[in-house]
Design an enzyme around this catalytic site. Structure first.
Site, PDB file in Angstrom:
ATOM      1  N   TRP A 424       0.827  -1.207   0.000  1.00 36.68           N
ATOM      2  CA  TRP A 424       0.000   0.000   0.000  1.00 36.68           C
ATOM      3  C   TRP A 424       0.861   1.257   0.000  1.00 36.68           C
ATOM      4  O   TRP A 424       0.634   2.184  -0.787  1.00 36.68           O
ATOM      5  CB  TRP A 424      -0.927   0.021   1.219  1.00 36.68           C
ATOM      6  CG  TRP A 424      -1.755   1.281   1.275  1.00 36.68           C
ATOM      7  CD1 TRP A 424      -2.964   1.480   0.685  1.00 36.68           C
ATOM      8  CD2 TRP A 424      -1.410   2.505   1.925  1.00 36.68           C
ATOM      9  NE1 TRP A 424      -3.410   2.769   0.930  1.00 36.68           N
ATOM     10  CE2 TRP A 424      -2.467   3.417   1.687  1.00 36.68           C
ATOM     11  CE3 TRP A 424      -0.319   2.926   2.680  1.00 36.68           C
ATOM     12  CZ2 TRP A 424      -2.465   4.720   2.184  1.00 36.68           C
ATOM     13  CZ3 TRP A 424      -0.303   4.238   3.183  1.00 36.68           C
ATOM     14  CH2 TRP A 424      -1.370   5.113   2.931  1.00 36.68           C
ATOM     15  N   TYR A 428       1.072   4.122  -2.890  1.00 37.86           N
ATOM     16  CA  TYR A 428       0.700   5.502  -2.565  1.00 37.86           C
ATOM     17  C   TYR A 428       1.824   6.466  -2.915  1.00 37.86           C
ATOM     18  O   TYR A 428       1.588   7.549  -3.474  1.00 37.86           O
ATOM     19  CB  TYR A 428       0.353   5.593  -1.077  1.00 37.86           C
ATOM     20  CG  TYR A 428      -0.248   6.924  -0.675  1.00 37.86           C
ATOM     21  CD1 TYR A 428      -1.592   7.194  -0.911  1.00 37.86           C
ATOM     22  CD2 TYR A 428       0.531   7.906  -0.061  1.00 37.86           C
ATOM     23  CE1 TYR A 428      -2.155   8.411  -0.552  1.00 37.86           C
ATOM     24  CE2 TYR A 428      -0.024   9.128   0.308  1.00 37.86           C
ATOM     25  CZ  TYR A 428      -1.366   9.377   0.063  1.00 37.86           C
ATOM     26  OH  TYR A 428      -1.907  10.588   0.423  1.00 37.86           O
ATOM     27  N   ASP A 444      -6.196  -0.591  -0.014  1.00 35.38           N
ATOM     28  CA  ASP A 444      -6.707   0.546   0.750  1.00 35.38           C
ATOM     29  C   ASP A 444      -8.167   0.300   1.157  1.00 35.38           C
ATOM     30  O   ASP A 444      -9.020  -0.029   0.323  1.00 35.38           O
ATOM     31  CB  ASP A 444      -6.611   1.812  -0.118  1.00 35.38           C
ATOM     32  CG  ASP A 444      -7.047   3.046   0.634  1.00 35.38           C
ATOM     33  OD1 ASP A 444      -6.183   3.681   1.242  1.00 35.38           O
ATOM     34  OD2 ASP A 444      -8.256   3.358   0.605  1.00 35.38           O
TER      35      ASP A 444
END
Length: 498
Positions: A424, A428, A444
């Site tokens: 994640w 990001y 997410d």
């Protein structure tokens, strides 16, 4: 690069079709001038027109920029030409002034990009119709021209800010192109007062969902570093050790953002402008993206509800990486609070003379500051404190850590080698810092929740990844639409499953 058919380009010119603005430039042989397709001047004859995919290609062919439609104000869509990741990376570096100055050769530039000079030239000619040096020279001329038109900066400062090696070279270039000195291009009725800030207009390709962008930034604004005040975004900035602040506003009637810059070193203006463009995603060909995503039955109503929704970037790659780590397993509000504490403990204060807003006070800490700190000083799990140290050390060891390199998969794999950065966090960082527009943090919770509510049944990360295949190469925009559908304050929710 491959342009549309000449007749299509000419019809766009005849109708002054704004959809082609920034995508094509027209050189007129009878005048020696190149224009945007929206130029208000009388349309030239078909046989006198040549069409180019970039301003640099038009200038390379011997045409000079139009003084009426001002090609320097066209939406900057060069990075969307073709699919070359290398060209996109190179353009980002050129925009920051990497090829300016006598000591910056194309050989060294190509080496930094990981390929040979001949291969780099070939890619530029294929995708932009001009060499790297021509693109850099055109950028210098057009940026200088914008500073002349839109500011009251002295000509010496304009030359320095635009990246010219000397005032003499600056004057020679403008006399050669425009047959007049640069000072003659400044409007005679411009105000004579000295300006404290440098204020410029940065064009975008409409539509632009400004309200959604501001809500995203407001939810994450770090105390002392950022503030959203009414319809304005303001923040402190640091580039190469120099500090100041900026203010960004929306000018919808002009399809532009207005940016005011208060900074001590004019040589760093190109870098600041490039970062603002990246932060606010001004280079997106948003119509193409929206059309593509509208082909999906789940995304179609979301795109219709928020046309022009952008994928927010970040001011600095290291800052985004730190914020992502701070946000692991906690809410956006809690992550924002931790970031404020980090700034108070380690950020440099900014002199009042360089602050545009009284609530701004500090710049975000640098990698060097956090790597050398004996203690981070935040009340958070030891593993995440170690991750902050690790990303600071990795950033110091590799200055290009947060620049695009290879595919999205290669980028994520490279980031995941840093201790504490999982899937994640890597996705990001790739989305906001490295501007990988196909990044997609499928684990997410906010995305999964929104996808479940729009789909009518529970969605797993694997299900979501499979569904997102049809959204390529713009999965980042699909993610933004799903986040926004769940409420702007929670967009990009940082509570994740890893």
């Amino acid at each position: 690069m491959e342009l549309p058919d000449r007749e299509v380009c000419y019809r766009a010119l005849q109708s002054r079709d704004s959809r082609f603005d920034g995508l094509i430039f027209v050189g007129v042989s009878s005048t020696g001038i190149y224009c945007r397709p929206v130029c208000p001047a009388r349309t030239a004859k078909f046989e006198n027109c040549s069409f180019f995919g970039s301003a640099a290609a038009a200038q390379d062919a011997g045409f000079r920029p139009c003084l009426r439609c001002r090609p320097e104000t066209a939406p900057d869509l060069a990075s969307w030409r073709g699919t070359s990741n290398t060209v996109s990376r190179a353009l980002a570096l050129i925009a920051e002034g990497t090829l300016d100055g006598d000591g910056n050769s194309v050989d060294r530039f190509a080496e930094r990009l990981g390929l040979g000079e001949r291969q780099l030239r070939r890619l530029f000619l294929q995708h932009l119709g001009a060499s790297p040096i021509s693109v850099a020279q055109t950028r210098r001329v057009l940026f200088a021209k914008q500073l002349i038109h839109e500011t009251r900066m002295p000509m010496t400062e304009v030359a320095i800010a635009a990246g010219f090696g000397s005032l003499r070279r600056f004057n020679e270039t403008f006399r050669e192109l425009f047959h007049r000195p640069p000072s003659a291009l400044r409007r005679k009725n411009s105000a004579k007062h000295e300006e404290k800030d440098v204020t410029l207009r940065l064009r975008y390709r409409p539509p632009y969902d400004w309200d959604c962008m501001l809500e995203f930034l407001r939810a994450r604004a770090i105390s002392g570093v950022e503030i959203v005040d009414g319809g304005r975004y303001l923040r402190t900035v640091e580039v190469d050790g120099k500090i100041g602040s900026i203010e960004v506003t929306h000018l919808p009637d002009r399809q532009s953002l207005g940016v005011s810059i208060r900074f001590s070193d004019v040589r760093l203006l190109p870098s600041i402008v490039a970062r603002v463009r990246r932060l606010f995603d001004l280079g997106a060909d948003i119509e193409t993206i929206d059309d593509h995503l509208s082909g999906d039955p789940v995304l179609a109503p979301l795109v219709a509800q928020r046309p022009g929704l952008r994928a927010p970037g970040g001011w600095d790659g290291f800052e985004i990486a730190v914020r992502a780590i701070l946000g692991q397993q906690i809410s956006v509000i809690a992550a924002r609070r931790l970031a404020g504490q980090l700034v108070a403990l380690h950020g440099r204060s900014v002199a009042k003379s360089f602050l545009i807003h009284p609530e701004l006070s500090h710049v975000f800490p640098t990698a060097k500051q956090l790597a050398s700190a004996s203690s981070i000083g935040l009340a958070m799990p030891a593993a995440r404190l170690t991750s902050l140290k690790s990303v600071a050390e990795a950033s110091l060891a590799d200055p290009n850590l947060f620049r695009p390199f290879g595919s999205i998969e290669e980028t994520v794999t490279r980031l995941r080698t840093i201790r504490g950065i999982g899937e994640w966090t890597a996705q990001y960082i790739a989305l906001r810092a490295i501007r990988e527009m196909d990044a997609f943090p499928a684990t997410d919770i906010g995305l999964l929740r929104c996808a479940t509510s729009t789909n009518g049944k529970k969605v797993t990360p694997a299900n979501l990844l499979n569904r997102a295949e049809s959204w390529r190469p713009w999965r980042a925009y699909a993610a933004q639409h799903l986040w926004a559908a769940g409420g702007n304050a929670a967009a990009g929710h940082s509570r994740v499953t890893t």
